[in-house]
Design a protein around this motif. Sequence first.
Motif, PDB file in Angstrom:
ATOM      1  N   LEU A  99       0.838  -1.204   0.000  1.00 55.32           N
ATOM      2  CA  LEU A  99       0.000   0.000   0.000  1.00 55.32           C
ATOM      3  C   LEU A  99       0.870   1.250   0.000  1.00 55.32           C
ATOM      4  CD1 LEU A  99      -2.788   1.481   0.406  1.00 55.32           C
ATOM      5  CD2 LEU A  99      -2.287   1.330   2.861  1.00 55.32           C
ATOM      6  N   VAL A 100       1.865   1.266   0.873  1.00 51.46           N
ATOM      7  CA  VAL A 100       2.710   2.453   1.016  1.00 51.46           C
ATOM      8  C   VAL A 100       3.543   2.710  -0.236  1.00 51.46           C
ATOM      9  CG1 VAL A 100       4.653   3.451   2.308  1.00 51.46           C
ATOM     10  CG2 VAL A 100       2.779   2.308   3.532  1.00 51.46           C
ATOM     11  N   THR A 101       4.213   1.671  -0.756  1.00 52.19           N
ATOM     12  CA  THR A 101       5.135   1.888  -1.885  1.00 52.19           C
ATOM     13  C   THR A 101       4.424   2.081  -3.226  1.00 52.19           C
ATOM     14  OG1 THR A 101       5.399  -0.498  -2.176  1.00 52.19           O
ATOM     15  CG2 THR A 101       7.027   0.641  -0.799  1.00 52.19           C
ATOM     16  N   GLU A 102       3.281   1.383  -3.415  1.00 53.23           N
ATOM     17  CA  GLU A 102       2.613   1.461  -4.719  1.00 53.23           C
ATOM     18  C   GLU A 102       1.521   2.522  -4.804  1.00 53.23           C
ATOM     19  OE1 GLU A 102       1.373  -2.342  -6.255  1.00 53.23           O
ATOM     20  OE2 GLU A 102       3.218  -3.305  -5.569  1.00 53.23           O
ATOM     21  N   TYR A 103       1.011   2.950  -3.635  1.00 48.67           N
ATOM     22  CA  TYR A 103      -0.120   3.886  -3.679  1.00 48.67           C
ATOM     23  C   TYR A 103       0.098   5.153  -2.846  1.00 48.67           C
ATOM     24  CZ  TYR A 103      -2.396  -0.081  -5.846  1.00 48.67           C
ATOM     25  OH  TYR A 103      -2.703  -1.108  -6.703  1.00 48.67           O
ATOM     26  N   VAL A 104       0.476   5.022  -1.584  1.00 48.47           N
ATOM     27  CA  VAL A 104       0.572   6.198  -0.716  1.00 48.47           C
ATOM     28  C   VAL A 104       1.720   7.105  -1.152  1.00 48.47           C
ATOM     29  CG1 VAL A 104       1.004   6.995   1.651  1.00 48.47           C
ATOM     30  CG2 VAL A 104      -0.494   5.023   1.249  1.00 48.47           C
ATOM     31  N   GLN A 105       2.908   6.562  -1.285  1.00 51.94           N
ATOM     32  CA  GLN A 105       4.065   7.397  -1.628  1.00 51.94           C
ATOM     33  C   GLN A 105       3.947   8.035  -3.015  1.00 51.94           C
ATOM     34  OE1 GLN A 105       7.350   4.729  -0.769  1.00 51.94           O
ATOM     35  NE2 GLN A 105       7.389   5.332   1.393  1.00 51.94           N
ATOM     36  N   PRO A 106       3.492   7.308  -4.052  1.00 56.51           N
ATOM     37  CA  PRO A 106       3.339   7.985  -5.364  1.00 56.51           C
ATOM     38  C   PRO A 106       2.045   8.799  -5.470  1.00 56.51           C
ATOM     39  CG  PRO A 106       3.197   5.574  -5.632  1.00 56.51           C
ATOM     40  CD  PRO A 106       3.400   5.862  -4.189  1.00 56.51           C
ATOM     41  N   GLY A 107       1.173   8.732  -4.445  1.00 57.36           N
ATOM     42  CA  GLY A 107      -0.078   9.491  -4.488  1.00 57.36           C
ATOM     43  C   GLY A 107      -1.083   8.934  -5.480  1.00 57.36           C
ATOM     44  N   LYS A 108      -1.072   7.638  -5.634  1.00 61.61           N
ATOM     45  CA  LYS A 108      -1.957   6.959  -6.589  1.00 61.61           C
ATOM     46  C   LYS A 108      -3.142   6.333  -5.842  1.00 61.61           C
ATOM     47  CE  LYS A 108      -1.693   3.011  -9.707  1.00 61.61           C
ATOM     48  NZ  LYS A 108      -0.826   1.894 -10.121  1.00 61.61           N
ATOM     49  N   GLU A 109      -4.340   6.470  -6.401  1.00 64.27           N
ATOM     50  CA  GLU A 109      -5.519   5.900  -5.746  1.00 64.27           C
ATOM     51  C   GLU A 109      -5.586   4.378  -5.970  1.00 64.27           C
ATOM     52  OE1 GLU A 109      -7.592   7.411  -3.666  1.00 64.27           O
ATOM     53  OE2 GLU A 109      -6.363   9.201  -3.949  1.00 64.27           O
ATOM     54  N   VAL A 110      -5.990   3.669  -4.931  1.00 60.52           N
ATOM     55  CA  VAL A 110      -6.169   2.217  -5.019  1.00 60.52           C
ATOM     56  C   VAL A 110      -7.469   1.958  -5.780  1.00 60.52           C
ATOM     57  CG1 VAL A 110      -6.453   0.078  -3.731  1.00 60.52           C
ATOM     58  CG2 VAL A 110      -5.014   1.917  -2.801  1.00 60.52           C
ATOM     59  N   GLU A 111      -7.416   1.082  -6.749  1.00 57.76           N
ATOM     60  CA  GLU A 111      -8.618   0.748  -7.522  1.00 57.76           C
ATOM     61  C   GLU A 111      -9.350  -0.406  -6.857  1.00 57.76           C
ATOM     62  OE1 GLU A 111      -7.632   0.199 -11.642  1.00 57.76           O
ATOM     63  OE2 GLU A 111      -6.522   2.075 -11.699  1.00 57.76           O
ATOM     64  N   TRP A 112     -10.040  -0.070  -5.737  1.00 50.19           N
ATOM     65  CA  TRP A 112     -10.795  -1.086  -5.002  1.00 50.19           C
ATOM     66  C   TRP A 112     -11.924  -1.628  -5.869  1.00 50.19           C
ATOM     67  CZ3 TRP A 112      -8.195  -2.628  -1.029  1.00 50.19           C
ATOM     68  CH2 TRP A 112      -7.447  -1.739  -0.273  1.00 50.19           C
ATOM     69  N   GLN A 113     -12.196  -2.882  -5.744  1.00 47.11           N
ATOM     70  CA  GLN A 113     -13.268  -3.533  -6.497  1.00 47.11           C
ATOM     71  C   GLN A 113     -14.548  -3.534  -5.659  1.00 47.11           C
ATOM     72  OE1 GLN A 113     -12.714  -4.641  -9.727  1.00 47.11           O
ATOM     73  NE2 GLN A 113     -10.800  -3.536  -9.364  1.00 47.11           N
ATOM     74  N   THR A 114     -15.670  -3.223  -6.270  1.00 47.27           N
ATOM     75  CA  THR A 114     -16.946  -3.132  -5.556  1.00 47.27           C
ATOM     76  C   THR A 114     -17.695  -4.451  -5.650  1.00 47.27           C
ATOM     77  OG1 THR A 114     -17.066  -0.780  -6.054  1.00 47.27           O
ATOM     78  CG2 THR A 114     -19.124  -1.867  -5.441  1.00 47.27           C
ATOM     79  N   TYR A 115     -18.079  -4.967  -4.479  1.00 49.43           N
ATOM     80  CA  TYR A 115     -18.778  -6.253  -4.430  1.00 49.43           C
ATOM     81  C   TYR A 115     -20.256  -6.133  -4.770  1.00 49.43           C
ATOM     82  CZ  TYR A 115     -14.641  -8.057  -2.104  1.00 49.43           C
ATOM     83  OH  TYR A 115     -13.363  -8.426  -1.822  1.00 49.43           O
ATOM     84  N   GLN A 116     -20.853  -4.988  -4.472  1.00 47.12           N
ATOM     85  CA  GLN A 116     -22.299  -4.860  -4.664  1.00 47.12           C
ATOM     86  C   GLN A 116     -22.629  -3.561  -5.378  1.00 47.12           C
ATOM     87  OE1 GLN A 116     -23.559  -5.715  -0.531  1.00 47.12           O
ATOM     88  NE2 GLN A 116     -24.675  -7.396  -1.492  1.00 47.12           N
ATOM     89  N   TYR A 117     -22.164  -3.432  -6.592  1.00 47.21           N
ATOM     90  CA  TYR A 117     -22.473  -2.255  -7.386  1.00 47.21           C
ATOM     91  C   TYR A 117     -23.881  -2.397  -7.958  1.00 47.21           C
ATOM     92  CZ  TYR A 117     -21.684   1.578 -10.580  1.00 47.21           C
ATOM     93  OH  TYR A 117     -21.769   2.767 -11.242  1.00 47.21           O
ATOM     94  N   GLN A 118     -24.720  -1.393  -7.728  1.00 49.94           N
ATOM     95  CA  GLN A 118     -26.111  -1.474  -8.181  1.00 49.94           C
ATOM     96  C   GLN A 118     -26.216  -1.206  -9.682  1.00 49.94           C
ATOM     97  OE1 GLN A 118     -28.858  -2.408  -6.483  1.00 49.94           O
ATOM     98  NE2 GLN A 118     -27.374  -2.970  -4.921  1.00 49.94           N
TER      99      GLN A 118
END
Length: 186
Positions: A99-118
């Motif tokens: 999380l820290v090296t790939e997203y927090v430090q470069p300021g990149k948003e995590v592409e979370w997957q949605t389990y229950q998208y309507q």
Amino acid sequence: MERKSGFDTGALAFLFLGLLFGLGFGWFVFPQLLYSEVRQPIPFNHKTHIENAGMSCEDCHKFRDDGSFAGYPDTAQCGECHADTTGGDTPGEKAIDKLVTEYVQPGKEVEWQTYQYQPDNVFFTHSAHQAFECTQCHPDIGNSATAPVLYRDRLTGYSKTTMKMDRCERCHAENGVSNACYVCHK
């Protein structure tokens, strides 16, 4: 000369085996063809955030000012607690380091997957359902140590766990809420 009856046992056996094959294909093979398995980009542990950090669902899954649901926290919010790598070897420490090296430090948003998208034709607001526990509609992910696999329908793009209309209707009926079409479909 003996006359055969119109009942052919060979054809009946063939039909029965074909039926068994069709049921087996439909029960075991077709669902695996229909759904793709998608994993979260970070193996997020909800349980440790709730039990060890004392967080609640609403700490990360917030409502906007207009009452709509914001979904997931942004990376900056995650970085408030996870600004530095741990250097550890446990799965949890490796997840934090990713999380820290790939997203927090470069300021990149995590592409979370949605389990229950309507579906797009459904208007749903969490703000009208705040009196209910999250687990009345969602799987109990808050008590899970690993993020479950998301099964995405290859045809529709929706998750296998997307809430179905009959469940919404049942809850509305049980709670005296209208089931008129316009209540959920705008």
